[in-house]
Design a protein around this motif. Structure first.
Motif, mmCIF file in Angstrom:
data_model
loop_
_atom_site.group_PDB
_atom_site.id
_atom_site.type_symbol
_atom_site.label_atom_id
_atom_site.label_comp_id
_atom_site.label_asym_id
_atom_site.label_seq_id
_atom_site.Cartn_x
_atom_site.Cartn_y
_atom_site.Cartn_z
ATOM 1 N N UNK A 1 1.846 7.345 -3.516
ATOM 2 C CA UNK A 1 1.888 6.886 -2.129
ATOM 3 C C UNK A 1 1.513 8.015 -1.177
ATOM 4 N N UNK A 2 0.806 7.669 -0.116
ATOM 5 C CA UNK A 2 0.275 8.658 0.821
ATOM 6 C C UNK A 2 1.327 9.673 1.280
ATOM 7 N N UNK A 3 2.519 9.179 1.583
ATOM 8 C CA UNK A 3 3.511 10.059 2.189
ATOM 9 C C UNK A 3 3.974 11.160 1.247
ATOM 10 N N UNK A 4 3.710 11.004 -0.068
ATOM 11 C CA UNK A 4 4.234 11.932 -1.067
ATOM 12 C C UNK A 4 3.172 12.881 -1.614
ATOM 13 N N UNK A 5 2.029 12.998 -0.958
ATOM 14 C CA UNK A 5 0.945 13.838 -1.466
ATOM 15 C C UNK A 5 1.180 15.327 -1.250
ATOM 16 N N UNK A 6 2.007 15.675 -0.308
ATOM 17 C CA UNK A 6 2.138 17.068 0.091
ATOM 18 C C UNK A 6 3.025 17.894 -0.821
ATOM 19 N N UNK A 7 3.130 19.187 -0.482
ATOM 20 C CA UNK A 7 3.880 20.136 -1.307
ATOM 21 C C UNK A 7 5.361 20.144 -0.983
ATOM 22 N N UNK A 8 5.756 19.497 0.111
ATOM 23 C CA UNK A 8 7.155 19.516 0.520
ATOM 24 C C UNK A 8 7.676 18.111 0.746
ATOM 25 N N UNK A 9 8.961 17.926 0.478
ATOM 26 C CA UNK A 9 9.625 16.657 0.730
ATOM 27 C C UNK A 9 9.707 16.437 2.240
ATOM 28 N N UNK A 10 9.331 15.234 2.680
ATOM 29 C CA UNK A 10 9.320 14.965 4.118
ATOM 30 C C UNK A 10 10.706 15.077 4.733
ATOM 31 N N UNK A 11 11.764 14.845 3.948
ATOM 32 C CA UNK A 11 13.114 15.003 4.491
ATOM 33 C C UNK A 11 13.315 16.413 5.045
ATOM 34 N N UNK A 12 12.856 17.399 4.282
ATOM 35 C CA UNK A 12 13.020 18.789 4.709
ATOM 36 C C UNK A 12 12.185 19.079 5.950
ATOM 37 N N UNK A 13 10.989 18.515 5.995
ATOM 38 C CA UNK A 13 10.105 18.737 7.146
ATOM 39 C C UNK A 13 10.708 18.132 8.410
ATOM 40 N N UNK A 14 11.133 16.886 8.310
ATOM 41 C CA UNK A 14 11.630 16.174 9.486
ATOM 42 C C UNK A 14 12.988 16.709 9.921
ATOM 43 N N UNK A 15 13.828 17.044 8.964
ATOM 44 C CA UNK A 15 15.188 17.484 9.301
ATOM 45 C C UNK A 15 15.171 18.695 10.224
ATOM 46 N N UNK A 16 14.283 19.647 9.984
ATOM 47 C CA UNK A 16 14.198 20.829 10.846
ATOM 48 C C UNK A 16 13.834 20.451 12.278
ATOM 49 N N UNK A 17 12.960 19.486 12.409
ATOM 50 C CA UNK A 17 12.574 19.034 13.753
ATOM 51 C C UNK A 17 13.757 18.368 14.451
ATOM 52 N N UNK A 18 14.519 17.580 13.706
ATOM 53 C CA UNK A 18 15.681 16.912 14.289
ATOM 54 C C UNK A 18 16.744 17.919 14.717
ATOM 55 N N UNK A 19 16.963 18.936 13.900
ATOM 56 C CA UNK A 19 17.946 19.965 14.258
ATOM 57 C C UNK A 19 17.564 20.656 15.566
ATOM 58 N N UNK A 20 16.283 20.874 15.744
ATOM 59 C CA UNK A 20 15.811 21.513 16.981
ATOM 60 C C UNK A 20 16.170 20.651 18.192
#
Length: 379
Positions: free
Chosen positions: A94-113
Motif C-alpha cells: 500500500x502506498x502509505x507504507x512505501x517509506x523507511x519510517x512508520x507514519x505513526x512516528x512521523x505524525x506523532x512528532x508533528x502532533x507533539x509540536x
C-alpha cells in the motif's frame, strides 16, 4: 489570547508542521458511535477484539482526556510516486507504507509540536495526541471539523485532496473556534470503489465487512484467510489501495511533502522470495521502523506465500519449499496452499516430501488439500 486567535495560530502551526488540512470540532458524542455498535454486532470486525473491548471509550473524547472540550483534526498527504506494476514474484505494498519510517512516528512528532504550543499559548490546558492508536472515531470528527465527507469506501474524501491522507488529532480541554461540519456528500451515483473490491468486502455503501478486506487480511488478521478469500489477495503483500485508486476524487490528490513517506526503491513493488531467507533478527533489522513491521515476520511471510500462490508465480517453488520448512506453522500452511496452486512437478514433490515430516494438524490439512488439488492432471 481569545479562542479565535488561538485557533488561528494552531492552524497556522499545523501548516508549518506539514499538515495539508486542519479543522476543529467540539468534543461531543459522535453520531457514528451507535453505528459502531451495530457494526460490531453484525460481526464485521473480524478478529480485532480490541475495538469491542474498548467500545465505551469511543462514546466521547472525555474518555480519553478528562474535561475534553475540543478535537483538532489534521490531514497529512501520503501520495508520492505512482505504483509500479509488479512482475511475477513481486508483491504490492500500500502506498502509505512505501517509506523507511512508520507514519505513526512521523505524525506523532508533528502532533507533539502542536500540543506543546497549545499549552504554551493557553497555560494550564491539557492535551492528548492521537494517530489511530486510541478509541477515537477519527472519521466522524474529521467530518465535524469540516475536512470532508465519508465516501462509499468508508474513507474521508475531500474534493481538492482525494483520500490519500492520514488523519491525526489533538484533544484539548480548552475551548476553540469550531469549524462548520462538512454536510455534503459528493459521491453521487458513483460505485467505482464498491465494484472494484477484489474480495467484495463492501456490504453496502459506507459499510465494510473488515473480515473480507485485503488490508485487514494482510495486516491485522492473525491466521490464514478462509480459502474463498485467498485468491482475491492477488498481488497485495501488505494493505490494499484498490478502493482509493479507482476513486475519481483521487485525481485531485496532492503529492506528499514529507520526504520520509517517499518510497524506498525496494518497496514499490517488493520482491517476495528473499523474504523467506530472513530469520527473526534479519527481519527486525529490515522492517522494525517501517509499517511492514505491524504483521511481524509470520504475517508478512504468510502474505508473501499467498501472493505467490494467487499469482501462480512460476519459479517460486524453491522459496515456497523454504517456507514449508519455516518454524512458524502459519508460514508453512500458507506455503503449502501456494505450492498447491502452482501445481508443478517441483511443487508437488516438495509437498509430498514435507507431508511425511509435518507435525502440525493445520499445516497437514493444507498439505493434504494441496495434494488433492493436484491429483487430477492440469491442462
Amino acid at each position: 489570547m481569545n479562542d479565535a486567535e488561538l485557533t488561528r495560530r494552531v492552524k497556522a502551526l499545523a501548516g508549518e508542521a506539514g499538515f495539508s488540512m486542519a479543522g476543529v470540532a467540539p468534543a461531543v458524542t459522535p453520531t457514528g458511535f451507535a453505528r459502531l455498535g451495530e457494526w460490531l454486532a453484525a460481526g464485521y470486525v473480524g478478529e480485532m477484539h480490541y475495538i469491542a473491548e474498548r467500545l465505551e471509550d469511543y462514546a466521547h473524547p472525555e474518555r480519553l482526556l478528562d474535561g475534553a472540550r475540543s478535537v483538532l483534526m489534521f490531514a497529512l498527504d501520503y501520495r508520492t510516486a505512482e505504483p509500479q506494476a509488479p512482475q511475477l514474484g513481486e508483491g504490492r505494498v500500500s502506498r502509505y507504507a512505501w517509506g523507511a519510517r512508520d507514519y505513526h512516528d512521523i505524525v506523532r512528532k508533528k502532533l507533539y509540536r502542536i500540543a506543546d504550543a497549545i499549552k504554551e499559548w493557553r497555560p494550564g490546558s491539557n492535551t492528548r495526541c492521537i494517530i489511530d492508536t486510541a478509541p477515537l472515531l477519527e472519521r466522524e470528527f474529521a467530518v465535524l471539523a469540516g475536512l470532508g465527507w465519508v465516501g462509499k469506501n468508508t474513507l474521508v474524501l475531500n474534493k481538492s485532496r482525494g483520500s490519500y491522507f492520514f488523519l491525526a488529532s489533538v484533544l484539548t480541554d480548552t475551548p476553540l473556534d469550531y469549524d462548520t461540519p462538512h454536510e455534503t456528500d459528493h459521491c453521487g451515483t458513483c460505485t467505482a470503489c464498491l465494484d472494484a473490491c477484489p474480495t467484495q468486502a463492501f456490504v453496502a455503501p459506507r459499510l465494510l465487512d473488515a473480515s473480507r478486506c485485503i488490508s485487514y487480511l494482510t495486516i491485522e488478521h492473525p491466521d490464514l484467510p478462509s480459502p474463498d478469500l485467498r485468491e482475491g489477495l492477488g498481488e497485495w503483500l501488505f494493505g490494499c489501495d484498490v478502493c482509493q485508486d479507482v476513486c475519481p476524487w483521487n485525481r485531485h490528490s496532492q503529492p506528499a511533502t514529507e520526504q520520509a513517506l517517499w518510497p524506498l526503491k525496494e518497496s514499490n513493488p517488493l520482491k517476495l522470495a528473499p523474504l523467506f531467507e530472513l530469520d527473526d533478527d534479519a527481519f527486525r533489522r529490515r522492517f522494525l521502523k517501517t509499517p511492514l513491521w505491524r504483521p511481524k515476520r509470520r504475517g508478512l511471510l504468510r502474505n508473501a506465500a499467498l501472493v505467490l500462490g494467487a499469482t501462480r508465480a512460476a519459479g517460486s517453488e524453491a522459496a515456497l519449499a523454504r517456507g514449508l520448512r519455516d518454524s512458524e506453522p502459519l508460514v508453512r500452511a500458507a506455503a503449502a496452499w501456494a505450492l498447491g496452486r502452482l501445481g508443478t512437478e517441483a511443487a508437488v514433490s516438495a509437498l509430498n516430501r514435507h507431508s511425511l515430516l509435518e507435525g502440525d494438524d493445520s499445516v497437514r490439512d493444507e498439505i493434504s488439500a494441496a495434494l488433492d488439488l493436484n491429483k487430477t492432471p492440469r491442462r
